[in-house]
Enzyme design. Structure first.
Site, PDB file in Angstrom:
ATOM      1  CG  HIS B 130      -1.858   1.011   1.436  1.00 47.49           C
ATOM      2  ND1 HIS B 130      -1.555   2.299   1.816  1.00 47.49           N
ATOM      3  CD2 HIS B 130      -3.214   0.973   1.297  1.00 47.49           C
ATOM      4  CE1 HIS B 130      -2.677   3.005   1.904  1.00 47.49           C
ATOM      5  NE2 HIS B 130      -3.698   2.227   1.593  1.00 47.49           N
ATOM      6  CG  ASP B 207       0.760  -2.242   6.101  1.00 46.05           C
ATOM      7  OD1 ASP B 207      -0.200  -2.362   6.883  1.00 46.05           O
ATOM      8  OD2 ASP B 207       0.700  -1.597   5.040  1.00 46.05           O
ATOM      9  CD  GLN B 210      -6.812  -4.314   4.269  1.00 48.23           C
ATOM     10  OE1 GLN B 210      -7.753  -5.018   4.638  1.00 48.23           O
ATOM     11  NE2 GLN B 210      -6.975  -3.070   3.859  1.00 48.23           N
ATOM     12  CE  LYS B 233      -7.299   0.089   6.177  1.00 49.86           C
ATOM     13  NZ  LYS B 233      -7.775   0.521   4.870  1.00 49.86           N
ATOM     14  CB  CYS B 371      -3.845   3.382  -1.520  1.00 48.34           C
ATOM     15  SG  CYS B 371      -4.927   4.776  -1.231  1.00 48.34           S
TER      16      CYS B 371
HETATM   17  C1  LIG Z   1      -2.277  -2.684   3.641  1.00 47.18           C
HETATM   18  C2  LIG Z   1      -2.569  -1.301   4.133  1.00 47.18           C
HETATM   19  N1  LIG Z   1      -1.587  -0.573   4.658  1.00 47.18           N
HETATM   20  C3  LIG Z   1      -1.800   0.666   5.125  1.00 47.18           C
HETATM   21  C4  LIG Z   1      -3.035   1.260   5.063  1.00 47.18           C
HETATM   22  C5  LIG Z   1      -3.210   2.647   5.577  1.00 47.18           C
HETATM   23  O1  LIG Z   1      -4.067   2.653   6.661  1.00 47.18           O
HETATM   24  P1  LIG Z   1      -4.616   4.006   7.277  1.00 47.18           P
HETATM   25  O2  LIG Z   1      -5.135   4.811   6.121  1.00 47.18           O
HETATM   26  O3  LIG Z   1      -5.680   3.580   8.210  1.00 47.18           O
HETATM   27  O4  LIG Z   1      -3.467   4.679   7.959  1.00 47.18           O
HETATM   28  C6  LIG Z   1      -4.087   0.544   4.514  1.00 47.18           C
HETATM   29  C7  LIG Z   1      -5.422   1.159   4.402  1.00 47.18           C
HETATM   30  O5  LIG Z   1      -5.983   1.315   3.354  1.00 47.18           O
HETATM   31  C8  LIG Z   1      -3.850  -0.763   4.030  1.00 47.18           C
HETATM   32  O6  LIG Z   1      -4.838  -1.482   3.494  1.00 47.18           O
END
Ligand SMILES: Cc1ncc(COP(=O)(O)O)c(C=O)c1O
Lengths: 158, 413
Positions: B130, B207, B210, B233, B371
């Site tokens: 992401h 990370d 998910q 999430k 993203c």
């Molecule tokens: C795999 C992953 N990493 C990071 C993020 C970023 O999360 P947040 O926008 O809650 O900081 C997301 C959210 O879309 C994600 O799916």
């Protein structure tokens, strides 16, 4: 089953034959050599991206134009319709179209301007029922506006 | 607070009734919410916990002698204990509340890496990440002259393990890898990857944005150094999140931001930083949000993470089979190990048009690049339609999805 007939009508109104036709076979698609003006249009929300090429002559008339890029059916059809609409027009008149169309789609304001025949562009009216998609329909027009005003930043719908 | 009742084995499907937002119609049809990977909905237990806190207990934390301040502190710190338990961290000192995964990753990049890294060092990520696990590292590289390395993925959407292992060389300062891909649902074998990284002395940030909603997480079993995730999430409030960090590493790191709460003593000559985890929590935190996040943990534990994973797995298989049966569908992301997320394309219909047509039938999916533009580039596409399932979805939802997709075919016929 769960779906009311009205909703199907709205969808069909959005994806009219004319829109689908222009989306599938966009007019003046490709790069224009000898362009005097160009502008990029970017819709960050959905990743629609297009580039508009204009050839404006000494009399400030749009001799020719084209576009390339990728996007949803609405943004591609709108760009294609745009090229059909403004080819051969004086720059001022093209700008008047920009004004009328963006107002029509974003504010729902239907203004008649003398000498502006938007008949064909009414095919875009369906987006008014789909607020999330208005930006797709106006993207190419913003790019036109920015090309004609020689803005160096890409036009966005934001 | 009253403890949630344990549920019976057959009842994951009953969870749907716990989510008030799902009881509504969109465009005249009952809502089918298939966008939990972007943000999950909140059960009444979370909504009520936040409301109750706001109505009865709110004050600033860690600073007042009055009753409400004490209650607010208890609620906030109680949430920390729940999160420690949720991911099986060794100590509550290892649970730093942040605004989400994004902030957690930036914190590690700036506080752990930046002071220690320089030209010649490498940061290793994968092609699946992401943007939140790409851009903070690019910024760090610009600041320090370090270099970003990207491990490739295959056409099923899986990290190429051999390549990744080969890239884990001595000059790699940190490996940052997602547990589960948000765009494709791929579950990466992070336990094995971390084990190899340990052998080679490379710290690992996971990370887990998910990961936490779908899998039972045990950071000690994983042996990762950092695990980042977001509250929204996992059925909690937005603007909440956690950075888990190994205590010895957090201890050695300078603060990320300066301000109140993160200090013990301030004078103009010198400031003594607070102990863990407060050193990393400058300013008044998102107290009510964290209370809600604690309630989300209670909720998930009452259902049971393993049970959720099993339920989602089955539903995911059903969804994939149903989608596959549609003429003109192209599934993007077909990893062997997947969470309940499926990206797809239909004929030559742009994902955005698909999204509109589905929405118009009450079916909410995500469309676009999610993203994760590099993932899209790998497949040579600009975006996908993505359906993601959570514990509140059921077979009816999947059927509504496939009906809506067929409708899109009709509109574009
Ligand atoms: C795999 C992953 N990493 C990071 C993020 C970023 O999360 P947040 O926008 O809650 O900081 C997301 C959210 O879309 C994600 O799916």
């Amino acid at each position: 089953m769960t779906e009311s007939p009205a909703s199907t009508e709205e969808l069909q109104d959005l994806y009219r034959e004319l829109i689908l036709d222009h989306a599938r076979s966009p007019r003046r698609f490709g790069r224009l050599e000898n362009a005097t003006h160009t502008a990029d249009g970017i819709n960050p929300l959905c990743g629609d991206k297009l580039k508009l090429y204009l050839q404006v002559d000494a009399d400030r008339r749009i001799q020719d134009l084209s576009f390339e890029g990728s996007g949803c059916a609405i943004s591609v059809a709108s760009a294609s319709l745009l090229t059909d609409t403004v080819v051969g027009l004086p720059v001022d008149e093209a700008e008047a179209f920009f004004d009328v169309i963006t107002r029509r789609l974003t504010e729902g304001r239907v203004t008649d301007v003398e000498g502006i025949d938007i008949d064909k562009l009414k095919a875009l009216d369906g987006v008014r029922e789909f607020p999330a998609r208005v930006k797709c329909a106006t993207l190419a027009w913003h790019a036109l506006h920015s090309a004609l005003n020689r803005q160096s930043q890409p036009a966005t719908t934001e | 607070m009253s403890q949630p009742q344990p549920r019976t084995a057959s009842s994951v499907a009953d969870c749907r009734a716990d989510f008030p937002i799902l009881e509504q119609c969109i465009s005249g049809a009952p809502l089918v919410y298939l966008d939990s990977a972007a943000s999950a909905q909140q059960p009444a237990a979370v909504i009520d916990a936040v409301a109750r806190y706001q109505r009865e207990d709110h004050a600033n934390v860690h600073r007042g002698v009055h009753t409400l301040s004490h209650r607010a502190t208890e609620a906030y710190e109680g949430a920390r204990d729940k999160l420690r338990d949720f991911i099986n961290a060794a100590s509550r000192r290892e649970i730093v509340f942040t605004s989400g995964t994004t902030e957690s990753i930036n914190l590690v990049a700036q506080s752990y890496c930046r002071p220690r890294i320089g030209a010649g060092d490498k940061i290793l990520i994968t092609h699946l990440e992401h943007h939140a696990n790409i851009v903070p590292w690019q910024i760090l590289c610009e600041q320090t002259g370090a270099e970003l390395l990207v491990a490739p993925i295959d056409d099923a959407g899986q990290v190429e393990l051999d390549a990744l292992l080969a890239m884990m060389t001595d000059d790699v300062f940190i490996l940052a890898i997602s547990h589960v891909s948000n765009a494709l649902g791929t579950i990466s074998p992070i336990a094995d990857i971390i084990a190899t990284a340990k052998e080679r002395g490379i710290p690992v940030l996971v990370d887990g944005a998910q990961g936490v909603p779908h899998l039972a997480i045990d950071v000690r079993a994983l042996d990762c150094d950092f695990y980042a995730f977001s509250g929204h999430k996992m059925f909690g409030p937005t603007g909440t999140g956690v950075l888990y960090g190994r205590e010895s590493l957090l201890d050695a790191m300078p603060p990320y931001q300066g301000g109140g709460d993160m200090i013990l003593e301030v004078s103009f000559e010198a400031t003594v930083y607070n102990e863990l985890p407060y050193k990393f929590e400058a300013g008044t935190p998102n107290i009510s949000g964290c209370v809600g996040l604690g309630a989300a943990v209670d909720y998930l534990q009452s259902v049971g993470m393993q049970r959720i994973a099993d339920y989602e797995h089955e539903l995911h298989d059903y969804m994939v089979a149903e989608l596959k049966a549609i003429d003109g569908i192209r599934l993007i992301g077909q990893a062997t190990e997947k969470a309940s997320v499926q990206s797809f394309l239909l004929d030559d219909i742009h994902s955005h048009d698909l999204g509109t047509i589905l929405d118009h039938q009450g079916v909410a999916i995500r469309t676009g690049h999610h993203c994760a533009m590099p993932v899209m580039q790998h497949f040579g596409i600009s975006g996908t339609a993505r359906a993601s399932l959570a514990l509140y979805n059921n077979e009816d939802d999947v059927n509504r999805l496939t009906e809506a997709v067929l409708k899109a075919k009709q509109v574009f016929a």
